[in-house]
Design an enzyme around this catalytic site. Structure first.
Site, PDB file in Angstrom:
ATOM      1  N   ASP A  15       0.813  -1.221   0.000  1.00  0.00           N
ATOM      2  CA  ASP A  15       0.000   0.000   0.000  1.00  0.00           C
ATOM      3  C   ASP A  15       0.846   1.270   0.000  1.00  0.00           C
ATOM      4  OD1 ASP A  15      -2.118  -1.850   0.395  1.00  0.00           O
ATOM      5  OD2 ASP A  15      -1.860  -1.707   2.563  1.00  0.00           O
ATOM      6  N   GLU A 187     -11.293   1.065  -3.165  1.00  0.00           N
ATOM      7  CA  GLU A 187     -10.609   1.441  -1.925  1.00  0.00           C
ATOM      8  C   GLU A 187      -9.360   2.244  -2.291  1.00  0.00           C
ATOM      9  OE1 GLU A 187      -9.280  -2.157   0.031  1.00  0.00           O
ATOM     10  OE2 GLU A 187      -8.692  -3.053  -1.862  1.00  0.00           O
TER      11      GLU A 187
END
Length: 537
Positions: A15, A187
């Site tokens: 991420d 997301e």
């Protein structure tokens, strides 16, 4: 410019959020249940990166005791507003089942090294928050929304709300500005502004082999947002033989000379089962603008080799790491969940002392200190001094993913007090978390004296070794295990459920509750170039 091999942050570094401040680049990555929270790496050339800080390092900022595996700190976003650094993050307390308990916080610091502030609570409506600093000085908080009713989707879209730094809270209306595409599971949002356009970069398709980066734009920050002509500007979902798989969850940075790059998470599967032992790593791709849309060079498939301003120091990548336990634990090491380190370890007289606490795999308080596995093949070893009284006290060397998947060579004792070496494994034990029985036959050893413990991993093969005394020759113990078990795909959850990566380190448990200490002299991690590792050699 030189060609650099991806990933730029090997091993569990998921991420990525990237920024440039002057000539300095910084990448923040998720740490999940590993403490301290958030890794921040620094570079001047996009090719060579150094871990500089983990900013969430005290109890007032982060306490993850009780957080399940692959919960904890998700998807940090690192930004700079011209005056100071801002970091937003989620502490996930539950992720499985219908409900997700996701608490979002904001911290800031005048410098990357800190001191970082105590957190400001933002909301708990979803996860993967980011902070966008608009050119009019306003700040906008962006995160995905969770709808436990699944109407029409559990991942319900991307929400936007203003953040007032003076008041220390979100203010004004909240609006769902983007519902995602048919790929679903939207997301990881990041907002940017360029040439009068607002750009929204999101992740879709889950974190498995259908993952992707999706780009949309609007003239108004509130939308509506039109989707990129390609929809997904980066993905391996339709290319099962690409070297870099699971590509998605990205962030954009521009160099001083105007070039654009996208960093993203990726996985490098091995074995016929396509297992990502190293977890989700950080890769980088060169990008370019055309008709006010961003495109990935040679994309949307991610490239294994990328033109970067710098050339990677391969010698450093393959260097042996010898760790002495002086007054401070080396930054390569982390532990699990707890901010109260004095209850699980201490450093004194050149030794790392672990105080036996709960069982390996506990979600609350276990004494385990480890570093990431960054290579498909490696050697690791340590020397331990431990005097257990029975089978409920054990300490040693572990290759660890989660409570469901680990290999653990322990110094322990039989119920009659005779000291022995015992290998414990929980491979493929989901959903019950039980140890794999029967154990390999234990090896009786003298009741006093140090023991040298080692593990060798060669691709799929994992072998434990031992020696009595620190200067004796190592001998094999136990069978050859399947090292690929310690991977995302076997991490204890079904699809899209395990998010970390393999670690190797030392641990100590005392199930009698007496906190019996184990003392470790050193730790060695030695990368090995092996012919089966097609992405490294």
């Amino acid at each position: 410019m030189p060609l650099v091999r991806n990933p730029i942050l090997p091993g569990f570094n998921a991420d990525p959020s990237i920024i440039r401040v002057g000539e300095d680049y910084y990448i923040a990555t998720s740490t999940f249940e590993w403490y301290p929270g958030v890794q921040i790496h620094h570079s001047r050339d996009l090719a060579n990166w150094t871990l500089v800080t983990r900013p969430l390092n005290r109890k007032s900022q982060l306490d993850m005791r009780g957080d399940p595996d692959s919960c904890g700190v998700w998807a940090p976003c690192l930004t700079h507003d011209g005056e100071k650094f801002w970091l937003v993050y989620t502490d996930v307390k539950r992720k499985d089942g219908s409900f997700k308990d996701t608490h979002n916080y904001i911290v800031s610091s005048p410098t990357i090294d800190g001191p970082w502030s105590d957190p400001v609570f933002a909301n708990s409506s979803g996860f993967d928050p980011s902070l966008f600093h608009d050119d009019d000085g306003r700040k906008w908080f962006v995160n995905m929304l969770i709808d436990h009713r699944a109407r029409p989707r559990t991942f319900a879209g991307i929400a936007l709300q203003e953040f007032d730094p003076s008041a220390g809270k979100l203010v004004g209306p909240r609006k769902n500005i983007f519902y995602g595409t048919d790929l679903d599971l939207v997301e990881g949002p990041h907002l940017y502004k360029r040439n009068g356009w607002y750009y929204l970069l999101t992740a879709e398709g889950g974190t498995g082999y259908g993952h992707a980066c999706t780009l949309a734009r609007s003239r108004d920050i509130w939308g509506p947002y039109e989707v990129h002509p390609q929809q997904h500007i980066l993905s391996s979902k339709d290319h099962p033989f690409a070297a870099l798989q699971r590509a998605g969850h990205g962030d954009i940075v521009e160099t001083l000379d105007g070039k654009t790059y996208l960093v993203h998470l990726t996985g490098r599967p091995t074995t016929q089962e396509r297992r990502c032992v190293l977890g989700r790593e950080t890769a980088i791709q060169e990008a370019f603008w055309q008709d006010d849309w961003l495109y990935i060079k040679n994309g949307p498939i991610p490239s294994l080799f990328v033109d970067l301003p710098g050339e990677r120091d391969e010698q450093q990548y393959w260097a042996e790491r010898k760790y002495a336990f002086d007054s401070e634990l080396h930054k390569d090491f982390q532990w699990l969940r707890t901010p109260e380190t004095d209850r699980i370890f201490s450093l004194d007289n050149g030794k790392l002392t672990l105080f036996g606490r709960e069982s390996i795999g506990s979600w609350f308080e276990q004494s385990l200190v480890a570093r990431r596995q960054e290579h498909f093949s490696y050697d690791a070893e340590t020397v331990v001094d431990f005097s257990p009284e029975d089978e409920r006290q054990f300490a040693g060397l572990t290759a660890y993913y989660s409570r469901y998947n680990f290999f653990y060579l322990t110094v322990t004792a039989h119920s009659d007090g005779q000291r022995e070496l015992l290998i414990m494994s929980s491979e493929m034990s989901w959903p019950n978390g039980k140890l794999q029985l029967p154990f390999p036959e234990p090896k009786k050893i003298p009741n006093e004296g140090k023991v040298r413990l080692a593990v060798t991993v060669r691709g799929r093969d994992l072998q434990f070794w031992y020696a009595l005394g620190s200067d004796q020759e190592l001998q094999k113990i136990g069978p050859v295990f399947d090292a690929s078990i310690v991977s995302d795909e076997c991490g204890g959850h079904q699809v899209h459920g395990s998010f970390t990566g393999a670690f190797v380190g030392v641990a100590c448990s005392d199930l009698n509750g007496t906190a019996l200490p184990a003392r470790f002299d050193n730790f060695i991690y030695r990368p090995v170039s092996h012919h089966t590792d097609r992405y490294e050699v």
